[in-house]
Design an enzyme around this catalytic site. Structure first.
Site, PDB file in Angstrom:
ATOM      1  N   CYS A 262      14.294  10.329   2.477  1.00 27.25           N
ATOM      2  CA  CYS A 262      14.330   9.944   3.894  1.00 27.25           C
ATOM      3  C   CYS A 262      15.779   9.685   4.323  1.00 27.25           C
ATOM      4  O   CYS A 262      16.602  10.588   4.306  1.00 27.25           O
ATOM      5  CB  CYS A 262      13.406   8.769   4.166  1.00 27.25           C
TER       6      CYS A 262
ATOM      7  N   HIS B 188       8.447  11.197   2.819  1.00 35.75           N
ATOM      8  CA  HIS B 188       8.264  10.144   1.823  1.00 35.75           C
ATOM      9  C   HIS B 188       7.316  10.648   0.740  1.00 35.75           C
ATOM     10  O   HIS B 188       6.096  10.552   0.900  1.00 35.75           O
ATOM     11  CB  HIS B 188       7.699   8.890   2.479  1.00 35.75           C
TER      12      HIS B 188
ATOM     13  N   GLU C 144       6.561   9.281  -1.963  1.00 32.52           N
ATOM     14  CA  GLU C 144       5.797   8.155  -2.496  1.00 32.52           C
ATOM     15  C   GLU C 144       4.605   7.795  -1.628  1.00 32.52           C
ATOM     16  O   GLU C 144       3.731   7.025  -2.036  1.00 32.52           O
ATOM     17  CB  GLU C 144       6.708   6.932  -2.674  1.00 32.52           C
TER      18      GLU C 144
END
Length: 196
Positions: free
Chosen positions: A76, A178, A180
Protein backbone atom coordinates in the site's frame (compact mmCIF):
# COMPACT_ATOMS: atom_id res chain seq x y z
CA UNK A 1 12.81 -14.23 10.41
CA UNK A 2 10.64 -11.58 8.77
CA UNK A 3 11.03 -7.99 9.98
CA UNK A 4 8.00 -5.71 9.64
CA UNK A 5 9.17 -2.10 9.63
CA UNK A 6 7.55 -0.14 12.44
CA UNK A 7 7.06 3.52 11.55
CA UNK A 8 4.32 6.17 11.78
CA UNK A 9 1.82 4.32 9.59
CA UNK A 10 -1.52 2.73 10.32
CA UNK A 11 -2.84 -0.75 9.60
CA UNK A 12 0.41 -2.57 10.37
CA UNK A 13 -1.30 -4.99 12.78
CA UNK A 14 -3.21 -6.71 9.97
CA UNK A 15 0.12 -7.75 8.44
CA UNK A 16 1.21 -9.23 11.79
CA UNK A 17 -2.02 -11.22 12.01
CA UNK A 18 -1.59 -12.51 8.45
CA UNK A 19 1.90 -13.79 9.22
CA UNK A 20 0.66 -15.37 12.45
CA UNK A 21 -2.08 -17.20 10.51
CA UNK A 22 0.47 -18.85 8.22
CA UNK A 23 2.94 -19.56 11.03
CA UNK A 24 5.82 -17.28 10.00
CA UNK A 25 8.40 -16.11 12.55
CA UNK A 26 8.27 -12.30 12.51
CA UNK A 27 9.01 -9.16 14.50
CA UNK A 28 7.67 -5.61 14.34
CA UNK A 29 10.71 -3.37 14.70
CA UNK A 30 12.30 -0.01 13.91
CA UNK A 31 15.76 -1.26 14.92
CA UNK A 32 18.09 -0.92 11.89
CA UNK A 33 20.26 -3.83 13.07
CA UNK A 34 17.28 -6.19 13.28
CA UNK A 35 15.89 -4.99 9.96
CA UNK A 36 19.21 -5.51 8.18
CA UNK A 37 19.64 -8.97 9.76
CA UNK A 38 16.18 -10.25 8.78
CA UNK A 39 15.74 -12.87 6.06
CA UNK A 40 12.86 -10.88 4.57
CA UNK A 41 11.45 -7.40 5.24
CA UNK A 42 7.88 -6.14 4.89
CA UNK A 43 7.27 -2.39 4.59
CA UNK A 44 3.49 -2.02 5.07
CA UNK A 45 1.07 0.65 6.12
CA UNK A 46 -1.50 3.31 5.49
CA UNK A 47 -0.61 6.98 5.80
CA UNK A 48 0.21 10.32 4.20
CA UNK A 49 3.25 10.23 1.93
CA UNK A 50 4.83 13.54 2.94
CA UNK A 51 4.52 13.09 6.71
CA UNK A 52 5.64 9.48 6.48
CA UNK A 53 8.70 10.36 4.39
CA UNK A 54 9.57 13.08 6.93
CA UNK A 55 9.47 10.44 9.68
CA UNK A 56 11.57 7.97 7.67
CA UNK A 57 14.17 10.65 6.95
CA UNK A 58 14.23 11.94 10.54
CA UNK A 59 14.71 8.46 12.02
CA UNK A 60 17.23 7.25 9.44
CA UNK A 61 14.89 4.47 8.30
CA UNK A 62 14.88 5.89 4.76
CA UNK A 63 18.59 5.11 4.37
CA UNK A 64 18.12 1.73 6.04
CA UNK A 65 15.42 0.73 3.54
CA UNK A 66 17.48 1.91 0.56
CA UNK A 67 20.43 -0.18 1.79
CA UNK A 68 18.59 -3.49 2.12
CA UNK A 69 19.78 -6.39 -0.01
CA UNK A 70 17.36 -9.11 1.12
CA UNK A 71 13.82 -9.36 -0.33
CA UNK A 72 11.68 -6.38 0.70
CA UNK A 73 7.89 -6.23 0.21
CA UNK A 74 6.24 -2.78 0.15
CA UNK A 75 2.48 -2.82 0.77
CA UNK A 76 0.00 0.00 0.00
CA UNK A 77 1.70 3.25 1.06
CA UNK A 78 4.86 1.16 1.47
CA UNK A 79 4.78 0.54 -2.29
CA UNK A 80 4.16 4.22 -3.04
CA UNK A 81 7.03 5.33 -0.80
CA UNK A 82 9.40 3.04 -2.69
CA UNK A 83 8.78 5.19 -5.79
CA UNK A 84 10.58 8.37 -6.85
CA UNK A 85 7.98 11.04 -6.07
CA UNK A 86 4.41 11.37 -4.80
CA UNK A 87 1.79 14.00 -5.56
CA UNK A 88 0.54 13.44 -2.00
CA UNK A 89 2.30 16.34 -0.33
CA UNK A 90 4.56 16.83 -3.40
CA UNK A 91 7.36 14.81 -1.81
CA UNK A 92 10.41 12.94 -3.04
CA UNK A 93 10.24 9.33 -1.88
CA UNK A 94 12.79 6.51 -1.51
CA UNK A 95 13.59 6.25 -5.21
CA UNK A 96 13.86 2.46 -5.46
CA UNK A 97 11.36 2.47 -8.33
CA UNK A 98 11.62 5.37 -10.83
CA UNK A 99 7.83 5.54 -11.24
CA UNK A 100 5.79 8.42 -9.79
CA UNK A 101 2.69 8.38 -7.61
CA UNK A 102 -0.34 10.24 -9.00
CA UNK A 103 -3.71 11.20 -7.54
CA UNK A 104 -6.84 9.61 -8.97
CA UNK A 105 -8.91 12.04 -11.01
CA UNK A 106 -12.41 10.62 -11.53
CA UNK A 107 -13.69 10.82 -15.10
CA UNK A 108 -17.06 9.06 -14.89
CA UNK A 109 -18.23 9.80 -11.37
CA UNK A 110 -16.04 7.16 -9.73
CA UNK A 111 -15.54 7.47 -6.01
CA UNK A 112 -12.15 8.24 -4.54
CA UNK A 113 -10.63 6.56 -2.64
CA UNK A 114 -10.62 3.43 -4.76
CA UNK A 115 -11.96 1.09 -2.09
CA UNK A 116 -12.98 -2.53 -2.35
CA UNK A 117 -12.22 -5.58 -4.44
CA UNK A 118 -10.60 -5.28 -7.86
CA UNK A 119 -8.69 -7.67 -10.05
CA UNK A 120 -4.97 -8.24 -10.58
CA UNK A 121 -3.80 -8.82 -14.16
CA UNK A 122 -0.36 -10.42 -13.91
CA UNK A 123 2.29 -10.04 -16.58
CA UNK A 124 3.77 -13.37 -17.59
CA UNK A 125 7.42 -14.02 -16.84
CA UNK A 126 7.43 -11.93 -13.66
CA UNK A 127 9.50 -14.59 -11.89
CA UNK A 128 7.62 -14.20 -8.64
CA UNK A 129 3.89 -14.86 -8.63
CA UNK A 130 1.98 -18.14 -8.80
CA UNK A 131 -0.34 -18.67 -11.76
CA UNK A 132 -3.47 -18.53 -9.58
CA UNK A 133 -2.80 -14.88 -8.71
CA UNK A 134 -3.57 -13.79 -12.30
CA UNK A 135 -7.17 -12.59 -12.51
CA UNK A 136 -7.67 -12.89 -8.77
CA UNK A 137 -9.41 -10.18 -6.75
CA UNK A 138 -7.65 -8.24 -4.02
CA UNK A 139 -8.68 -5.54 -1.56
CA UNK A 140 -7.71 -1.93 -2.35
CA UNK A 141 -7.99 1.29 -0.32
CA UNK A 142 -6.12 4.22 -1.88
CA UNK A 143 -6.55 7.69 -3.39
CA UNK A 144 -3.16 7.70 -5.12
CA UNK A 145 -1.70 5.22 -7.58
CA UNK A 146 1.64 4.32 -9.11
CA UNK A 147 1.79 4.88 -12.84
CA UNK A 148 2.46 1.73 -14.80
CA UNK A 149 6.10 1.43 -15.86
CA UNK A 150 8.96 -0.97 -16.53
CA UNK A 151 8.82 -2.40 -12.99
CA UNK A 152 5.09 -3.22 -13.15
CA UNK A 153 4.37 -6.95 -12.86
CA UNK A 154 0.59 -6.68 -12.48
CA UNK A 155 -2.00 -4.03 -13.31
CA UNK A 156 -5.49 -2.95 -12.28
CA UNK A 157 -7.87 -0.40 -13.80
CA UNK A 158 -9.76 2.35 -11.98
CA UNK A 159 -10.93 5.83 -13.03
CA UNK A 160 -10.17 4.82 -16.62
CA UNK A 161 -6.50 4.30 -15.74
CA UNK A 162 -4.39 1.17 -15.86
CA UNK A 163 -2.01 1.43 -12.93
CA UNK A 164 0.56 -0.72 -11.16
CA UNK A 165 -1.09 -3.22 -8.84
CA UNK A 166 2.26 -4.93 -8.20
CA UNK A 167 5.88 -4.08 -8.90
CA UNK A 168 9.33 -5.63 -8.74
CA UNK A 169 12.86 -4.33 -9.14
CA UNK A 170 15.85 -6.41 -8.01
CA UNK A 171 15.16 -7.41 -4.38
CA UNK A 172 12.23 -5.00 -3.96
CA UNK A 173 8.67 -6.28 -4.40
CA UNK A 174 5.46 -4.33 -3.90
CA UNK A 175 1.65 -4.43 -3.93
CA UNK A 176 -0.76 -1.48 -4.00
CA UNK A 177 -3.58 -3.53 -2.48
CA UNK A 178 -3.60 -5.22 0.92
CA UNK A 179 -2.63 -8.89 0.47
CA UNK A 180 -3.17 -9.45 4.18
CA UNK A 181 -6.87 -8.58 3.65
CA UNK A 182 -7.28 -10.31 0.29
CA UNK A 183 -8.37 -13.81 1.33
CA UNK A 184 -6.81 -16.80 -0.44
CA UNK A 185 -5.25 -14.79 -3.27
CA UNK A 186 -3.57 -12.45 -0.80
CA UNK A 187 -2.23 -15.33 1.25
CA UNK A 188 -0.83 -16.89 -1.93
CA UNK A 189 0.95 -13.60 -2.72
CA UNK A 190 2.46 -13.42 0.78
CA UNK A 191 3.61 -17.03 0.49
CA UNK A 192 5.08 -16.30 -2.97
CA UNK A 193 7.07 -13.42 -1.49
CA UNK A 194 8.28 -15.55 1.42
CA UNK A 195 9.47 -18.15 -1.09
CA UNK A 196 11.69 -15.82 -3.18
Amino acid sequence: MVAIINYNAGNIRSVLYALERIGVDHELTADPTKIRAADKVIFPGVGHAASTMAHLNDTGLADVIRSLTQPVFGVCVGMQLLCSHSEEGDVDCLGIFPEKVRQFRPVNGEKVPHMGWNDVQVKHGNGWLSDEVDGGYCYYVHSYFVESGPDTVATTNYCGTDFAAMMRRDNFYAAQFHPEKSAAVGERIIRDFLAV
